[in-house]
Motif scaffolding. Sequence first.
Motif, PDB file in Angstrom:
ATOM      1  N   LEU A  78       3.177   0.008 -13.753  1.00 19.04           N
ATOM      2  CA  LEU A  78       4.673  -0.780 -13.030  1.00 19.04           C
ATOM      3  C   LEU A  78       5.628  -0.468 -13.845  1.00 19.04           C
ATOM      4  CD1 LEU A  78       4.371  -1.663  -9.489  1.00 19.04           C
ATOM      5  CD2 LEU A  78       5.394   0.562  -9.834  1.00 19.04           C
ATOM      6  N   THR A  79       4.233  -1.194 -14.919  1.00 18.57           N
ATOM      7  CA  THR A  79       4.568  -2.677 -16.116  1.00 18.57           C
ATOM      8  C   THR A  79       5.157  -0.949 -17.026  1.00 18.57           C
ATOM      9  OG1 THR A  79       3.067  -4.064 -16.410  1.00 18.57           O
ATOM     10  CG2 THR A  79       4.396  -3.449 -18.744  1.00 18.57           C
ATOM     11  N   ALA A  80       4.763  -0.376 -17.170  1.00 19.01           N
ATOM     12  CA  ALA A  80       4.961   1.133 -18.128  1.00 19.01           C
ATOM     13  C   ALA A  80       6.463   1.804 -17.612  1.00 19.01           C
ATOM     14  CB  ALA A  80       4.662   2.341 -18.575  1.00 19.01           C
ATOM     15  N   SER A  81       6.844   1.891 -16.850  1.00 20.27           N
ATOM     16  CA  SER A  81       7.988   2.604 -16.355  1.00 20.27           C
ATOM     17  C   SER A  81       8.822   1.506 -15.580  1.00 20.27           C
ATOM     18  CB  SER A  81       7.817   2.900 -14.701  1.00 20.27           C
ATOM     19  OG  SER A  81       9.316   3.597 -13.500  1.00 20.27           O
ATOM     20  N   HIS A  82       8.625   0.836 -15.740  1.00 19.61           N
ATOM     21  CA  HIS A  82      10.206  -0.488 -15.800  1.00 19.61           C
ATOM     22  C   HIS A  82      10.040  -0.661 -16.917  1.00 19.61           C
ATOM     23  CE1 HIS A  82      12.277  -3.185 -15.299  1.00 19.61           C
ATOM     24  NE2 HIS A  82      12.367  -4.358 -15.167  1.00 19.61           N
ATOM     25  N   ALA A  83       9.361  -0.862 -18.004  1.00 17.28           N
ATOM     26  CA  ALA A  83       9.443  -1.139 -19.572  1.00 17.28           C
ATOM     27  C   ALA A  83      10.891   0.470 -20.259  1.00 17.28           C
ATOM     28  CB  ALA A  83       8.180  -1.618 -20.356  1.00 17.28           C
ATOM     29  N   LEU A 130      -7.087   9.282  -6.871  1.00 20.63           N
ATOM     30  CA  LEU A 130      -7.619   8.083  -5.785  1.00 20.63           C
ATOM     31  C   LEU A 130      -7.757   7.335  -7.913  1.00 20.63           C
ATOM     32  CD1 LEU A 130      -9.327   8.198  -2.299  1.00 20.63           C
ATOM     33  CD2 LEU A 130      -6.979   6.728  -2.946  1.00 20.63           C
ATOM     34  N   GLU A 131      -8.441   7.882  -8.960  1.00 17.18           N
ATOM     35  CA  GLU A 131      -9.343   6.779  -9.983  1.00 17.18           C
ATOM     36  C   GLU A 131      -7.369   6.926  -9.991  1.00 17.18           C
ATOM     37  OE1 GLU A 131     -12.367   9.384  -9.147  1.00 17.18           O
ATOM     38  OE2 GLU A 131     -10.346   9.850  -8.427  1.00 17.18           O
ATOM     39  N   THR A 132      -6.292   7.964 -10.836  1.00 19.43           N
ATOM     40  CA  THR A 132      -5.263   7.585 -11.228  1.00 19.43           C
ATOM     41  C   THR A 132      -4.728   6.248 -10.254  1.00 19.43           C
ATOM     42  OG1 THR A 132      -4.648   9.854 -11.947  1.00 19.43           O
ATOM     43  CG2 THR A 132      -2.859   8.777 -11.594  1.00 19.43           C
ATOM     44  N   GLY A 133      -4.776   6.745  -8.759  1.00 20.37           N
ATOM     45  CA  GLY A 133      -3.646   5.327  -7.927  1.00 20.37           C
ATOM     46  C   GLY A 133      -4.390   4.224  -8.611  1.00 20.37           C
ATOM     47  N   ALA A 134      -5.486   4.026  -9.023  1.00 19.77           N
ATOM     48  CA  ALA A 134      -6.243   2.850  -9.005  1.00 19.77           C
ATOM     49  C   ALA A 134      -5.377   1.836 -10.534  1.00 19.77           C
ATOM     50  CB  ALA A 134      -7.612   2.938  -8.520  1.00 19.77           C
ATOM     51  N   ILE A 135      -4.736   3.008 -10.855  1.00 19.65           N
ATOM     52  CA  ILE A 135      -4.459   2.407 -12.285  1.00 19.65           C
ATOM     53  C   ILE A 135      -2.282   2.195 -12.559  1.00 19.65           C
ATOM     54  CG2 ILE A 135      -3.640   3.310 -15.135  1.00 19.65           C
ATOM     55  CD1 ILE A 135      -6.105   5.328 -14.719  1.00 19.65           C
ATOM     56  N   LEU A 136      -1.485   3.103 -11.408  1.00 20.22           N
ATOM     57  CA  LEU A 136      -0.272   2.196 -11.032  1.00 20.22           C
ATOM     58  C   LEU A 136      -0.197   1.085 -10.985  1.00 20.22           C
ATOM     59  CD1 LEU A 136       0.340   5.762  -9.329  1.00 20.22           C
ATOM     60  CD2 LEU A 136       0.394   5.181 -11.168  1.00 20.22           C
ATOM     61  N   GLN A 164       9.655   5.295  -7.808  1.00 24.76           N
ATOM     62  CA  GLN A 164       9.992   6.569  -7.933  1.00 24.76           C
ATOM     63  C   GLN A 164       9.500   6.646  -9.074  1.00 24.76           C
ATOM     64  OE1 GLN A 164      10.984   7.988  -5.016  1.00 24.76           O
ATOM     65  NE2 GLN A 164      10.819   9.916  -6.266  1.00 24.76           N
ATOM     66  N   HIS A 165      10.651   6.334 -10.597  1.00 25.69           N
ATOM     67  CA  HIS A 165      10.134   7.000 -11.261  1.00 25.69           C
ATOM     68  C   HIS A 165       8.323   7.604 -12.047  1.00 25.69           C
ATOM     69  CE1 HIS A 165      14.031   7.088 -13.743  1.00 25.69           C
ATOM     70  NE2 HIS A 165      14.293   5.951 -13.205  1.00 25.69           N
ATOM     71  N   LEU A 166       7.608   6.823 -11.317  1.00 30.24           N
ATOM     72  CA  LEU A 166       6.095   6.730 -11.361  1.00 30.24           C
ATOM     73  C   LEU A 166       5.621   8.610 -10.774  1.00 30.24           C
ATOM     74  CD1 LEU A 166       4.069   3.588 -11.164  1.00 30.24           C
ATOM     75  CD2 LEU A 166       4.308   5.380 -13.089  1.00 30.24           C
ATOM     76  N   HIS A 167       6.376   8.229  -9.498  1.00 31.38           N
ATOM     77  CA  HIS A 167       6.021   9.455  -8.132  1.00 31.38           C
ATOM     78  C   HIS A 167       6.411  10.349  -9.202  1.00 31.38           C
ATOM     79  CE1 HIS A 167       4.510   7.060  -4.819  1.00 31.38           C
ATOM     80  NE2 HIS A 167       3.533   6.734  -5.534  1.00 31.38           N
ATOM     81  N   ASN A 168       7.911  10.772  -9.585  1.00 28.97           N
ATOM     82  CA  ASN A 168       8.295  11.997 -10.493  1.00 28.97           C
ATOM     83  C   ASN A 168       7.360  12.599 -11.305  1.00 28.97           C
ATOM     84  OD1 ASN A 168      10.266  11.507  -8.381  1.00 28.97           O
ATOM     85  ND2 ASN A 168      12.161  10.935 -10.032  1.00 28.97           N
ATOM     86  N   ALA A 169       6.951  11.713 -11.967  1.00 26.53           N
ATOM     87  CA  ALA A 169       6.329  11.847 -13.253  1.00 26.53           C
ATOM     88  C   ALA A 169       4.873  12.497 -12.801  1.00 26.53           C
ATOM     89  CB  ALA A 169       6.082  11.628 -14.433  1.00 26.53           C
ATOM     90  N   ALA A 217       0.760  -1.061   0.221  1.00 20.72           N
ATOM     91  CA  ALA A 217       0.072  -0.007  -0.617  1.00 20.72           C
ATOM     92  C   ALA A 217       0.785   1.320   0.025  1.00 20.72           C
ATOM     93  CB  ALA A 217      -0.873   0.008   1.513  1.00 20.72           C
ATOM     94  N   VAL A 218       1.393   1.785  -1.193  1.00 16.87           N
ATOM     95  CA  VAL A 218       1.796   3.134  -1.139  1.00 16.87           C
ATOM     96  C   VAL A 218       1.593   4.196  -1.397  1.00 16.87           C
ATOM     97  CG1 VAL A 218       4.174   4.084  -2.834  1.00 16.87           C
ATOM     98  CG2 VAL A 218       3.301   1.340  -2.929  1.00 16.87           C
ATOM     99  N   ARG A 219       1.833   4.836  -0.450  1.00 22.16           N
ATOM    100  CA  ARG A 219       1.350   6.440   0.008  1.00 22.16           C
ATOM    101  C   ARG A 219       1.355   6.931  -1.698  1.00 22.16           C
ATOM    102  NH1 ARG A 219       1.264   9.138   5.780  1.00 22.16           N
ATOM    103  NH2 ARG A 219       1.540   7.453   6.957  1.00 22.16           N
ATOM    104  N   LEU A 220      -0.019   7.643  -1.667  1.00 21.60           N
ATOM    105  CA  LEU A 220      -0.246   8.532  -2.493  1.00 21.60           C
ATOM    106  C   LEU A 220       0.329   9.558  -2.979  1.00 21.60           C
ATOM    107  CD1 LEU A 220      -1.504   7.240  -5.682  1.00 21.60           C
ATOM    108  CD2 LEU A 220      -3.853   7.997  -4.667  1.00 21.60           C
ATOM    109  N   PRO A 221       0.962  10.630  -4.085  1.00 15.18           N
ATOM    110  CA  PRO A 221       1.257  12.167  -4.147  1.00 15.18           C
ATOM    111  C   PRO A 221       0.250  12.726  -3.464  1.00 15.18           C
ATOM    112  CG  PRO A 221       2.706  10.793  -5.097  1.00 15.18           C
ATOM    113  CD  PRO A 221       2.051   9.749  -5.157  1.00 15.18           C
ATOM    114  N   ASP A 222       0.528  13.323  -2.611  1.00 13.08           N
ATOM    115  CA  ASP A 222      -1.038  14.972  -2.402  1.00 13.08           C
ATOM    116  C   ASP A 222      -1.670  14.791  -3.556  1.00 13.08           C
ATOM    117  OD1 ASP A 222      -0.588  13.932   0.209  1.00 13.08           O
ATOM    118  OD2 ASP A 222       0.858  16.182   0.471  1.00 13.08           O
ATOM    119  N   ALA A 223      -0.894  15.430  -4.483  1.00 10.43           N
ATOM    120  CA  ALA A 223      -1.693  15.847  -5.696  1.00 10.43           C
ATOM    121  C   ALA A 223      -2.391  15.560  -6.948  1.00 10.43           C
ATOM    122  CB  ALA A 223      -1.091  16.877  -6.866  1.00 10.43           C
ATOM    123  N   VAL A 224      -2.118  13.792  -6.787  1.00  7.90           N
ATOM    124  CA  VAL A 224      -3.060  12.927  -7.132  1.00  7.90           C
ATOM    125  C   VAL A 224      -4.199  12.419  -7.125  1.00  7.90           C
ATOM    126  CG1 VAL A 224      -2.536  10.715  -8.787  1.00  7.90           C
ATOM    127  CG2 VAL A 224      -0.166  12.460  -8.152  1.00  7.90           C
TER     128      VAL A 224
END
Length: 330
Positions: free
Chosen positions: A134-139, A123-129, A284-289, A114-121
């Motif tokens: 993660l697949t897109a980020s690692h790919a 919950l709909e986006t959170g359900a896609i991560l 980290q890449h996802l959260h940075n973006a 259960a990863v903390r969601l950045p404040d401005a993001v």
Amino acid sequence: MQAISYTAFGAAADVLELSEIPTPTPKPGEVLVRLAFSGVNPSDVKARSGARPGVTKPPFPRIIPHSDGSGVIEAVGDGVPEESVGARVWIWNGQWQRPFGTAATHICLPASQAVRLPDAVSLETGAILGIPGLTASHAVFGGGEVAGKTVLVQGGAGTVGLLAVQLAKLGGARVIATARGDGITAASKAGADVVLDYSGDDLAQAILTENNGAFVDRIVEVEFGLNAAVDAEVITPNGTIAAYGSAKEMTPTLAFGPMLFKAATIDILLIYLLPMAMRDQAIQHLHNALEQGALTCPVAETFALADCAAAHVAVEAGNRAGAILLDTQA
């Protein structure tokens, strides 16, 4: 709590049912999350239908499907800081190798999932991560930074593809994507420098022409079986094909010679099994973006929890302009 579950493989309308079951209590190291949204992915649909190779019956007596989700921590088990209660989180591997996933009003799982969601993001986006994100980020970044390189995203209009286009562009890459129909516009809006129709004549030559005759450094591949020959033709020597899917051809015939004389790496991704160090890097890449406002996670349609079967049908139909979610509190 309310939950969607199934006890046998079959069509969504035949096997998915809504029922009331006891809300779990978090064990040591776990959190109880009151879910807001559940992400519905192709892997969830295949698991429910019995389409996974070699699997003849559900691995548990009753399964609550879906691995992705988002919500708010409602309670914690021993060893988890009390201040975690109230935190907005997104979830990965909710139903991987365990019976109860996110198609419910609540889920208990290890706190690390259960990863903390950045404040401005949202919950709909959170359900896609979890799976797409993660697949897109690692790919894109699994082989290191992509600044100054050319990344080819095969299937740049799918949920993973759109995220990969955005991440690669943010990472400083020149991005060539393939798509078809309305997907060409979607991939272009996501930031691709060039979008090619994958059904056009001589796709490999078109890719090389649009890259000024140069090979591409990294390929994010949604249909490895269909595209292996094209990928071999356009990949640079010692380049990497990061393949996360091959649904249309699961038993491809591979021409070894073209891959050999490129010394190409075929990196087959299954995000469920990503080692923690690599997962942390992808997160980290996802959260940075997300924190830079540089990543949009499109949602095609949101269904009520009771309409989970319709959500599965929507995923099976394909040709979506974004993710399919369940509003687990509706």
